[in-house]
Design a protein around this motif. Structure first.
Motif, mmCIF file in Angstrom:
data_model
loop_
_atom_site.group_PDB
_atom_site.id
_atom_site.type_symbol
_atom_site.label_atom_id
_atom_site.label_comp_id
_atom_site.label_asym_id
_atom_site.label_seq_id
_atom_site.Cartn_x
_atom_site.Cartn_y
_atom_site.Cartn_z
ATOM 1 N N CYS A 58 0.841 -1.190 0.000
ATOM 2 C CA CYS A 58 0.000 0.000 0.000
ATOM 3 C C CYS A 58 0.878 1.241 0.000
ATOM 4 C CB CYS A 58 -0.899 0.006 1.220
ATOM 5 S SG CYS A 58 -0.025 0.407 2.737
ATOM 6 N N GLY A 59 2.190 1.035 0.009
ATOM 7 C CA GLY A 59 3.125 2.153 -0.019
ATOM 8 C C GLY A 59 3.667 2.523 1.360
ATOM 9 N N GLY A 60 3.059 1.974 2.406
ATOM 10 C CA GLY A 60 3.498 2.308 3.765
ATOM 11 C C GLY A 60 4.881 1.754 4.065
ATOM 12 N N ILE A 78 7.531 3.879 2.514
ATOM 13 C CA ILE A 78 7.805 5.153 3.186
ATOM 14 C C ILE A 78 8.852 4.924 4.277
ATOM 15 C CG2 ILE A 78 6.832 6.961 4.667
ATOM 16 C CD1 ILE A 78 4.201 6.673 3.140
ATOM 17 N N GLU A 79 8.703 3.820 5.012
ATOM 18 C CA GLU A 79 9.635 3.557 6.105
ATOM 19 C C GLU A 79 10.993 3.072 5.589
ATOM 20 O OE1 GLU A 79 8.658 5.308 8.133
ATOM 21 O OE2 GLU A 79 7.566 4.403 9.802
ATOM 22 N N ASN A 120 17.301 8.686 5.597
ATOM 23 C CA ASN A 120 17.422 10.039 6.144
ATOM 24 C C ASN A 120 18.549 10.101 7.163
ATOM 25 O OD1 ASN A 120 16.477 9.791 8.908
ATOM 26 N ND2 ASN A 120 14.382 9.624 8.107
ATOM 27 N N TYR A 154 18.830 10.697 10.181
ATOM 28 C CA TYR A 154 18.711 10.095 11.517
ATOM 29 C C TYR A 154 19.204 8.654 11.519
ATOM 30 C CZ TYR A 154 15.949 13.934 13.404
ATOM 31 O OH TYR A 154 15.535 15.144 13.852
ATOM 32 N N ALA A 158 -1.063 4.140 1.718
ATOM 33 C CA ALA A 158 -0.595 4.513 3.054
ATOM 34 C C ALA A 158 -0.327 6.001 3.183
ATOM 35 C CB ALA A 158 0.664 3.736 3.398
ATOM 36 N N ASP A 159 0.139 6.635 2.118
ATOM 37 C CA ASP A 159 0.437 8.062 2.267
ATOM 38 C C ASP A 159 -0.839 8.879 2.413
ATOM 39 O OD1 ASP A 159 -0.445 7.965 -0.343
ATOM 40 O OD2 ASP A 159 1.507 8.377 -1.243
ATOM 41 N N ALA A 169 13.885 15.409 4.253
ATOM 42 C CA ALA A 169 13.758 14.088 4.868
ATOM 43 C C ALA A 169 13.912 14.183 6.389
ATOM 44 C CB ALA A 169 14.790 13.128 4.284
ATOM 45 N N LEU A 170 14.801 15.050 6.833
ATOM 46 C CA LEU A 170 14.971 15.267 8.279
ATOM 47 C C LEU A 170 13.694 15.820 8.890
ATOM 48 C CD1 LEU A 170 18.447 17.004 8.631
ATOM 49 C CD2 LEU A 170 17.711 14.901 9.728
ATOM 50 N N ARG A 222 10.688 15.668 7.746
ATOM 51 C CA ARG A 222 9.606 14.699 7.712
ATOM 52 C C ARG A 222 9.764 13.659 8.822
ATOM 53 N NH1 ARG A 222 7.288 11.151 2.660
ATOM 54 N NH2 ARG A 222 5.521 10.406 3.808
ATOM 55 N N GLU A 223 11.002 13.224 9.032
ATOM 56 C CA GLU A 223 11.243 12.236 10.081
ATOM 57 C C GLU A 223 10.830 12.787 11.445
ATOM 58 O OE1 GLU A 223 12.113 9.095 10.000
ATOM 59 O OE2 GLU A 223 12.441 8.820 12.160
ATOM 60 N N ARG A 224 11.208 14.030 11.723
ATOM 61 C CA ARG A 224 10.839 14.631 13.002
ATOM 62 C C ARG A 224 9.317 14.686 13.140
ATOM 63 N NH1 ARG A 224 14.345 19.943 13.227
ATOM 64 N NH2 ARG A 224 15.948 18.731 12.184
ATOM 65 N N GLN A 229 7.132 12.772 11.700
ATOM 66 C CA GLN A 229 6.565 11.439 11.881
ATOM 67 C C GLN A 229 6.825 10.899 13.284
ATOM 68 O OE1 GLN A 229 6.371 9.900 7.274
ATOM 69 N NE2 GLN A 229 7.789 8.875 8.664
ATOM 70 N N ARG A 230 7.935 11.296 13.862
ATOM 71 C CA ARG A 230 8.177 10.877 15.242
ATOM 72 C C ARG A 230 7.152 11.529 16.167
ATOM 73 N NH1 ARG A 230 14.709 10.293 16.133
ATOM 74 N NH2 ARG A 230 14.966 8.732 14.506
ATOM 75 N N HIS A 283 1.044 6.382 15.740
ATOM 76 C CA HIS A 283 1.529 5.729 14.523
ATOM 77 C C HIS A 283 2.276 6.755 13.682
ATOM 78 C CE1 HIS A 283 1.535 3.506 10.710
ATOM 79 N NE2 HIS A 283 1.238 2.433 11.395
ATOM 80 N N ARG A 284 3.420 6.360 13.192
ATOM 81 C CA ARG A 284 4.247 7.294 12.417
ATOM 82 C C ARG A 284 3.530 7.815 11.176
ATOM 83 N NH1 ARG A 284 9.901 7.344 12.500
ATOM 84 N NH2 ARG A 284 9.937 6.989 10.251
ATOM 85 N N LEU A 285 2.738 6.949 10.522
ATOM 86 C CA LEU A 285 2.038 7.377 9.305
ATOM 87 C C LEU A 285 0.572 7.688 9.582
ATOM 88 C CD1 LEU A 285 3.432 4.711 6.796
ATOM 89 C CD2 LEU A 285 4.469 6.860 7.491
ATOM 90 N N MET A 324 -1.712 5.644 10.593
ATOM 91 C CA MET A 324 -2.634 4.564 10.226
ATOM 92 C C MET A 324 -3.498 4.184 11.419
ATOM 93 S SD MET A 324 -0.688 1.720 8.068
ATOM 94 C CE MET A 324 -0.723 1.693 6.321
#
Ligand code: SF4
Lengths: 172, 529
Positions: free
Chosen positions: A55-57, A60-61, A67, A69, B234-235, B297-298, B300-302, B304-305, B313-315, B317
């Motif tokens: 589903c693309g999830g 993404i991860e 990245n 981090y 998912a997005d 990307a940095l 976005r990561e922050r 999502q955290r 949930h990070r995304l 869901m």
């Protein structure tokens, strides 16, 4: 150019400092990974990713691993464009029947020993979609799987742990 | 303000004695619904085109072994009209809307492949779309007699003989790409006809990640449907889950608590910010500007955290359930989220300042992949693809649903150039708008419950409509006599935005395809279903 450098300096080094609780884990895993990558794959592990109906999830991860981090490349692990250059295949999704043949062909194009990692609940056991007229239900129904990383989707940290497990597998 | 109301006019014309359309009350969530005889299905498209309406999608629904209901949604600037008809026969036939509304090409072929409707006058004839080789042309997975497991347990061959339209001539070459691409991306096939570096024609071939979502929905309860909707793409997990919830709640007449609505909007705006950040980085990356990619990307990561710590949930869901949301914010969260917004704004001010005015980047993005406004309108594009080509449409502004009807919205974002740079600027401006909305939502967060019980109403139908980060997202839900799902169709905005890529790439060079593609960022999973 000055603005770019300024922003880079302001951003600083973001690659997980050891102080954070989850960061300690990442650092420990990373060092372990590096050791195994060095030992087993001559200092570099090339991964080819195939989305087989996700589903693309999960993607993404997987993207997040790049990245700053997580910065997966610092451990000698990188994603490559061709299956011919790949040590490992990282597969996501419940293997849609429309991708079944493409997945098999990608797997065939890889050189041995053809490590296969199934990432995400869908790839591990079919997840939310399972087996149906449209999907095979799990990667192992189509190609042999060495390691499963469950999660919907697995977090980047779980992915790193899974890669570690993949390398720990005894394939001799 | 228009003196005439195109929806009312169309309704007037269709209900005239000669045509005999009648108002149908069956679908909750859309102000006008008309049932008309199948013979006038083509006329419907003509009148809708004359009225300047946008075709917002078409889908079929098997009512029993014999009868198929086909529904088409039309949009005016500030409202919607749902038209429906019933067909029977083997095969059931209906006039195609594609000649007048090219954007519904794939939706009609999807209905053909999954339910067996033949669309007469379709420019591609009966060429398959969603179907590859997993089931034969004579079988239709969404018919009640087709088992979920299928009847075809063996290996599925590749779809080798799909008829791609070819250009031929001196110096014309063909470049096939995919389904397995070089990067970490979803599978799709692109066939370019090129002359030197210039793209003369592009044809997309999707359907590779078809996993039977609509069939999986059949028989589920409301909670199960929303869990599935969260995995359409998912997005856009919040967008699709919200649209499905809306459809269910409207069908079952459930009053969603105000706090839950605010939290849903908060989730939707957070989803918008995360994806726009990801795309801006992706666009930079596709023209070799690694700095932009790593910065985004940095961020976005922050972001999502923070999603993980405040929403679980990070995304994001599975954060929505029928009737409300899963979890409440803890008391300290609003302050921390507002603080995180402030930090993001500060970084973005410097970052966007660079992206706006960095000659090597401008050189690649300006005038690349221009989508003319006329093409965007003809196809029925929505979201940033439409907004970047001068189309001012955003459901939150023009057909506001709760809680957006209670918020102060700035004017909707519109750009006019239609190039990759404009699609990036729309995203940059929308991030700022979303940050503002998040602050408003947090400041005005009502007290109270975060969910209300949803009691399934037998044989009810509802339509959900939300502005996802990609654009207008629709969900149609019909319940059966037992209150379980009989039909679910999620209509992702990508159905209309994907074809735009085939147009905007023309005359550009092949090496600019990745950035053009990223600037549109159609969902594979959202349309393959
Ligand atoms: S495991 Fe979850 S996130 Fe991954 S592809 Fe399946 S549904 Fe999507």
């Amino acid at each position: 150019m000055f603005r770019i450098l300024n922003q880079i300096v302001r951003t600083g080094l973001r690659t997980e400092p050891v102080a954070r609780p989850d960061a300690a884990g990442l650092e420990r895993l990373g060092i372990e990974l590096r050791r195994r990558v060095d030992a087993r794959f001559g200092h570099s592990l090339a991964i080819r990713q195939v989305d087989a109906g996700s589903c693309g999830g999960c993607e993404i991860e997987i993207h997040a691993l790049a990245n700053a981090y997580y910065d997966l490349e610092r451990f000698g692990i990188r994603f490559c464009a061709s299956p011919r250059h790949a040590d490992a295949l990282l597969v996501t999704g419940p293997v849609s029947r429309h991708m079944e043949q493409a997945l098999r062909r990608t797997w065939r194009a890889m050189p041995a020993p053809k490590f296969v990692i199934a990432a995400g609940d869908c790839a591990c056991d079919g997840g939310e979609f399972g087996e149906s007229y449209a999907s095979c239900g799990a990667v192992e129904r189509v190609i042999p799987v060495d390691v499963r990383i469950p999660g919907c989707p697995p977090t980047p940290l779980q992915l790193v742990e899974g890669l570690l497990a993949a390398l720990a597998q005894d394939r001799d | 303000m228009n003196v005439t109301d195109p929806l009312a006019d169309l309704q007037g014309l269709l209900t005239a004695p000669g045509i005999g359309a009648t108002a149908c009350a069956g679908v909750a969530g859309v102000e006008s619904c008309l049932a008309l005889p199948a013979a006038h299905w083509g006329l419907l498209a003509e009148l809708a085109a004359d009225a300047g309406l946008r075709h917002a999608g078409l889908w079929a629904d098997a009512l029993d072994e014999e009868r198929l209901r086909v529904q088409a949604l039309f949009a005016a600037a500030d409202g919607y009209l749902l038209a429906q008809t019933e067909v029977t026969g083997a095969p059931p036939e209906l006039a195609s809307h594609t000649p007048l509304f090219p954007g519904v090409d794939r939706l009609e072929r999807h209905a053909q492949d999954l339910l067996g409707v033949r669309f007469l006058g379709h420019p591609r004839g009966a060429v398959r779309w969603t179907r590859h080789q997993a089931w034969p042309e004579t079988a239709h997975p969404l018919r009640p007699d087709f088992p979920l497991a299928g009847d075809h347990p063996g290996r599925t061959p590749a779809d080798g003989d799909y008829p791609i339209v070819r250009l031929q001539g001196n110096g014309v070459c063909e470049v096939p790409v995919g389904p397995v691409h070089a990067g970490v991306i979803a599978p799709g096939h692109f066939r370019f006809q090129v002359m030197g570096e210039d793209v003369l024609r592009l044809e997309e071939r999707l359907g590779y990640v078809h996993k039977g979502i609509e069939k999986h929905a059949v028989g589920r309860d409301a909670a199960g449907l929303v869990r599935l909707a969260a995995r359409v793409a998912a997005d856009s997990t919040v967008a699709h889950a919200w649209a499905a919830c809306q459809a269910l709640e409207r069908a079952c007449d459930t009053e969603v608590p105000a706090r839950a609505l605010y939290l849903r909007a908060l989730l939707a705006e957070r989803e918008r910010v995360a994806n726009h950040l990801g795309d801006i980085g992706g666009i930079c990356n596709d023209v070799g500007f690694g700095f932009g990619q790593s910065q985004c990307a940095l961020l976005r990561e922050r972001w999502q955290r923070d999603n993980a710590s405040h929403f679980g949930h990070r995304l994001l869901m599975d954060t929505l359930v029928p009737g409300g949301v899963v979890r409440d914010l803890d008391p300290a969260a609003p302050e921390r989220l507002i603080q995180a917004n402030g930090e993001l704004r500060r970084v973005l001010r410097r970052l966007f300042d660079i992206l706006d005015d960095h000659p090597p980047l401008n050189d690649r993005l300006l005038t690349t992949g221009i989508l003319a406004q006329g093409t965007a309108r003809a196809l029925g594009c929505t979201g940033y693809v439409a907004k970047a080509s001068g189309i001012d449409h955003d459901l939150r502004h023009h057909v506001p649903y709760a809680p957006y009807d209670r918020l102060r919205l700035e004017t909707a974002v519109v750009e006019h150039e239609g190039d990759v740079a404009a699609r990036m600027r729309v995203r940059m401006r929308e991030i700022h708008a979303s940050l503002g909305l998040i602050e408003q939502l947090l400041a005005a967060l009502p007290e109270g419950a975060i969910a209300a019980p949803l009691t399934p109403r037998p044989e009810a139908s509802g339509l959900g409509l939300v502005e996802g980060w990609r654009g207008e997202s629709v969900a149609l839900v019909r319940l059966d006599v037992a209150g379980r799902v009989a039909r679910y169709f999620p209509r992702d905005p990508s159905w209309f935005n994907w074809p735009a890529l085939e147009h905007l790439i023309l005359g550009n060079i092949v090496p600019d395809f990745p950035v053009c593609n990223k600037s549109v960022n159609g969902s594979y999973s959202g349309v393959d279903l």
